[in-house]
Design a protein around this motif. Structure first.
Motif: not given
Length: 713
Positions: A97, A130-133, A278, A280, A321, A468, A470-471, A690
């Motif tokens: 990410f 979550s992928y952004d974590h 992040t 995204a 965030e 969500h 991030a997704t 992403l």
């Protein structure tokens, strides 16, 4: 004095080996075990005994497919995230990410099917949610990273069905330290102007040992081969940079151990803090911190149980965030973890251990983007691991039974929020595994692992219900999910003759109830309404409302199957085709892997699966000098589900490195330079969400030169 390696990991297992798996990916360096030999004392730092996570009893021949990175191999591969550091090892990828958040994937599986451990104990965070974590781990203060693939990960629970990553940092020394030693690292990379540094210091005697470490990273936005737009007010317009990919991270730890005649007792406190973009969202940054407190000890009472090892830890994780300067959603995860292992004396040729684990976690999310409710998870488990030595090899057996309670607390800060299910689920997963190793000849070994694994659903898989970001999806859990069940088989062959090696693995894992996040083909509005109609303005114009793709968690039948291969061929040297008089060596390292994952209910591919990959590296050594040049080829990935994934094109990344070792008084110095993506190739990761949600704004990093110095004393 050279900086010593110490024994860590699960139980008291000890294995004398070179610090990296043969054939490891060249992506940022290569494996120490296949590096050319040198004749200079300064170029050969002392190596101690290390533990392999895959064998808690210390057998020198491994039944489980295992990779290990340490020393120069870890130094030269290290990136700012755990996922990118390990990406390219056999069967290992990353969620990528951007450059600041990347979790390992193993054999096509990610999230909570990959268990991340710290010194053999639980290391909870929110990276699987979550992928952004990001994962709060930095290679600058890590001694070794071990990766266990396949069914043999059973002893760490159903959440390790895909594999285990064990990060070992020696913050609680497990052996006496004679005197004082340490290491210091400095590095600079051009691709994101990253400045990094770390220091590890240890000292003691036969009765006590102390450890202290600290690190810091500071980087700008990452350079890429194309111009990308950016709406960030601090850097508007277009540039050859990934917008909002800068990062600052720092942390450290203090630990110590007291040694007694029949064991030892140690404690540590550590912290990790990071502020990063992040990727995204151009104006959203994340402030993350994780504090961990650990107590660990070992008692050798004699009698039937020869060794009792215990770990107790508490982790306090917080992640906020920020939208511009204002805090938005905050995620918290506080967890307590206990692990006790008791090793029994040998009964004939049978040896083994029994164990107990207990984990307590409380998760909360507050803010507009809280897509999962507050929850509490409690689990207790009993497990055993037994091995039987034979004249022809070894057999292993493991079993585990768990009790898991997952409770949704809803949204305590907003009782009127009726989106979240409130209640609890109780699960009783059980698992078992059988493994074997056969010594065919002094050069050849065969191995096999068979496992039946059950995994309890996670809190978000049960109770999520919200947008969500991030997704780019509205994710909905299913409170009625059942235990995930799978059967996995792994077959391996390994050949070794001097410096020449070859290793092959084939595997298949079948799920009768694979819990996946699946697109429905619908969309939901900002308040969760299904397929909202256009909004009519006063002047009669119609505009489309803001929507999210609709995704739901549900169980399907699925199959993962694949191949892994790696090895080393010495071209020049003692085991090569010729033996140069100056002692120089030239090795050809090679590697490749393939995984195919299918939803067998529909026949469609599962999302975000890596394509087949091959790579090769030439490694030349002469005295204190080592030079490497190689490539990694990723095939096109056109095998994607019809909804929710983007196909990716093939790409080849070339890399090179040069390092020089010298000794100055009592210190060993390693100077190194590394060039990643020499051709500045534009590439997109098939395993990154992403690539679909913000395409084309998050390609892999472009060309970058990193120079650095490690001093070991």
């Amino acid at each position: 004095m050279s900086f010593p390696l110490h024994r860590h990991g699960v139980g008291a297992a000890v294995l004398a080996l070179i610090a990296c798996t043969p054939g490891a990916s060249w992506a940022q360096a290569g494996a120490a075990s296949t590096a050319p030999a040198t004749t200079s004392d300064a170029s050969a730092p002392s190596l101690g005994e290390v533990t392999v996570t895959g064998n808690p009893l210390g057998a020198t021949d491994l039944i489980a497919p295992t990779s290990s990175l340490a020393n120069d191999a870890l130094l030269l591969r290290s990136q700012s995230t755990l996922g990118e550091t390990l990406n390219g090892l056999p069967g290992v990828g990353s969620t990528y990410f951007g450059p600041n958040a990347s979790r390992p994937t193993i054999r096509g599986q990610d999230g909570d099917r990959i268990r991340i451990l710290q010194n053999g104990g639980s290391a909870p965070d929110a990276s699987a949610l979550s992928y952004d974590h990001s994962v709060p781990v930095d290679a600058l203060v890590t001694e070794r990273i071990e990766v266990l693939r396949g069914p043999a990960a059973l002893q760490y629970g159903g959440s390790a069905v895909g594999g285990v990553v064990n990060v070992i940092d020696n913050r609680i020394p497990t052996e006496p330290i004679d005197g004082f030693g340490g290491r210091a690292d400095l590095g600079y990379a051009t691709g994101n102007r990253e400045k990094s540094g770390g220091v590890v210091l240890e000292g003691g005697n036969d009765r006590y040992a102390l450890h202290v470490d600290a690190f810091r990273r500071d980087s700008d936005d990452v350079s890429v081969p194309i111009e990308l737009g950016c709406e960030n007010p601090h850097r508007p317009g277009f540039a050859r940079k990934i917008c909002n990919s800068a990062n600052e991270a720092d942390g450290g730890a203090f630990g110590g151990t007291l040694f007694f005649d029949q064991g030892w007792l140690g404690a540590s406190a550590s912290t990790y803090r990071s502020n990063y973009g992040t990727v995204a969202e151009d104006d959203v940054t994340i402030g993350m911190k994780s504090d961990r407190y650990a107590l660990e000890g070992e008692w050798r009472p004699g009698g039937f149980f020869t060794n009792v090892h215990a770990k107790l830890s508490r982790t306090e994780y917080r992640h906020t965030e920020y939208e511009g300067p204002l805090p938005g959603t905050t995620f918290r995860n506080d967890s307590n973890d206990l692990r006790i292992e008791a090793r029994h004396q040998k009964i004939g040729n049978l040896e083994g251990m029994v164990g107990f684990t207990s984990e307590r976690g409380r998760f909360s999310a507050t803010g507009e983007e809280a897509f999962a409710p507050n929850s509490r998870t409690q689990s207790n488990a009993l497990f055993l691991h037994e091995e039987l030595g034979t004249s022809w090899g070894r057999l292993s057996f493991g079993a585990r039974t768990e009790q898991v309670d997952v409770q949704s607390l809803g949204d305590p800060g907003n009782p009127a929020n009726s989106r979240f299910f409130v209640g609890d689920r109780d699960f009783h997963p059980s698992s078992a595994a059988l493994g074997g190793l056969v010594n065919l000849t002094p050069q050849w070994q065969l191995s096999s692992n068979l496992a039946y694994t059950e995994r309890a659903p996670k809190d978000y898989e049960l109770f999520a219900n919200g947008p969500h970001v991030a997704t780019a999806a509205w994710e909905t859990g299913d409170p009625n999910l059942k235990v995930e069940k799978s059967t996995g088989l792994d077959l391996g062959a390994q050949w070794k003759q001097g410096a020449n090696t070859a290793r092959f693995n084939a595997y298949v894992t079948r799920f009768s109830n694979y819990i996946g996040l699946t697109a429905t083909g619908n969309v939901r509005g900002a308040d969760g309404e299904l397929n909202p109609p256009p909004i009519e303005l006063p002047d009669g114009l119609l505009i489309e409302p803001e929507t999210f793709a609709d995704y739901v968690y549900h169980g399907v039948r699925a199959r993962f199957r694949g191949l892994e291969a790696s090895g080393n061929l010495q071209l020049l040297g003692a085991d090569g085709f010729s033996r140069p008089a100056d002692g120089s060596t030239l090795d050809l390292e090679w590697r490749g892997d393939l995984v195919r994952a299918t939803n067998t209910d529909t026949g469609e591919p599962l999302p975000r699966i890596a394509p087949w990959r091959i790579g090769s590296t030439l490694a030349y050594g002469n005295g204190p000098w080592t030079a490497r040049v190689g490539f990694d080829y990723n095939a096109a990935q056109n095998r994607v589900p019809p909804l929710g994934d983007r196909a990716t094109e093939a790409y080849t990344l070339w890399n090179a490195s040069l390092n020089y070792r010298m000794r100055v008084q009592n210190a060993n110095l390693t100077w190194y330079a590394r060039i990643d993506n020499i051709g500045n190739t534009l590439a997109y990761s098939a395993t990154s969400i992403l690539t679909t949600t913000v395409y084309p704004d998050a390609p892999l990093p472009g060309r970058s030169l990193k120079v650095g110095l490690r001093a070991t004393f």
